[in-house]
Scaffold this active site. Sequence first.
Site, PDB file in Angstrom:
ATOM      1  CB  SER A 149       9.275   4.899   1.462  1.00  9.93           C
ATOM      2  OG  SER A 149       9.885   3.697   1.672  1.00  9.93           O
ATOM      3  CD  GLN A 159      11.624  -1.325  -2.742  1.00 12.33           C
ATOM      4  OE1 GLN A 159      12.400  -1.011  -2.297  1.00 12.33           O
ATOM      5  NE2 GLN A 159      10.240  -1.439  -2.093  1.00 12.33           N
ATOM      6  CE1 TYR A 162       6.310   2.521  -3.140  1.00 13.22           C
ATOM      7  CE2 TYR A 162       8.588   1.954  -1.991  1.00 13.22           C
ATOM      8  CZ  TYR A 162       7.206   2.281  -1.756  1.00 13.22           C
ATOM      9  OH  TYR A 162       6.653   2.564  -0.621  1.00 13.22           O
ATOM     10  CE  LYS A 166       5.675   5.601  -1.447  1.00 11.98           C
ATOM     11  NZ  LYS A 166       4.529   6.287  -0.519  1.00 11.98           N
TER      12      LYS A 166
END
Length: 259
Positions: A149, A159, A162, A166
């Site tokens: 990403s 995020q 997250y 990534k």
Amino acid sequence: MSLATNKIVCITGSSRGIGRACAIQFAKQGATGLILHYYGDTETEAEIRSLQSQLENDTVKVVTVPGDIGDPATSAKIVEAGVAVFGRIDVLVSNAGICPFAEFLTMPHAVWEHTRQVNLDGSFYVVQAVANQMKDQVPQGGSIIGISSISALVGGELQCHYTPTKAGILSLMQSCAVALGKWGIRANAILPGTIETDINKEDLSDSTKREYMINRTAMKRLGTPDDIAGPVVFLASDLACYVTGASLLVDGGLFVNLQ
């Protein structure tokens, strides 16, 4: 020339979004076999049945494998099922992922654990399992594409759990390129920008946020899953036979736009 002629392609998280678009594009580009992983709830089972019907009508043989990608046993089942039918795996698209937006300071540790297990642990397990198959098959080799990403390169307020996963996928592909090149296995990463999928559907329902993200891109539109599928098929193809350890940013010019 079709870019995926006669290739056997494995895709995780294939029931919708980027995974589904990749499956359809590989079928259009001549793949003869698809191993489609999905998370086995009722809704995704319906999605995968619809996709399977659509692709098989296009003379592509499809094998489906449900399961939690964060469980290493699922990756073993994916490889076992694919090899039992096709005898080999030429391409892996490690796509399965989640992003439950959450505030950092109040984020339950369970959210961090689950996001890491699905996104990063799951990628590791399936890449390792498929790479072992690619090493042992004749002829050796294959192409592995990890869906990272733009979040591997920049931060996001909601995020914090997250973005590290990534970034980890990007790093995993770089190291796997080094570790697996001796067997003719290539490993590359795709870094999507803001792509309209189920993951960010709620976030982009805020019209102000949506307009802001559109204006941040150089191309003045959000991405679609089809925008990612094309670059994925290219990296899987023989046209990219000397490309490994690379990262391809597919973001409509979001990252370079500082204004």
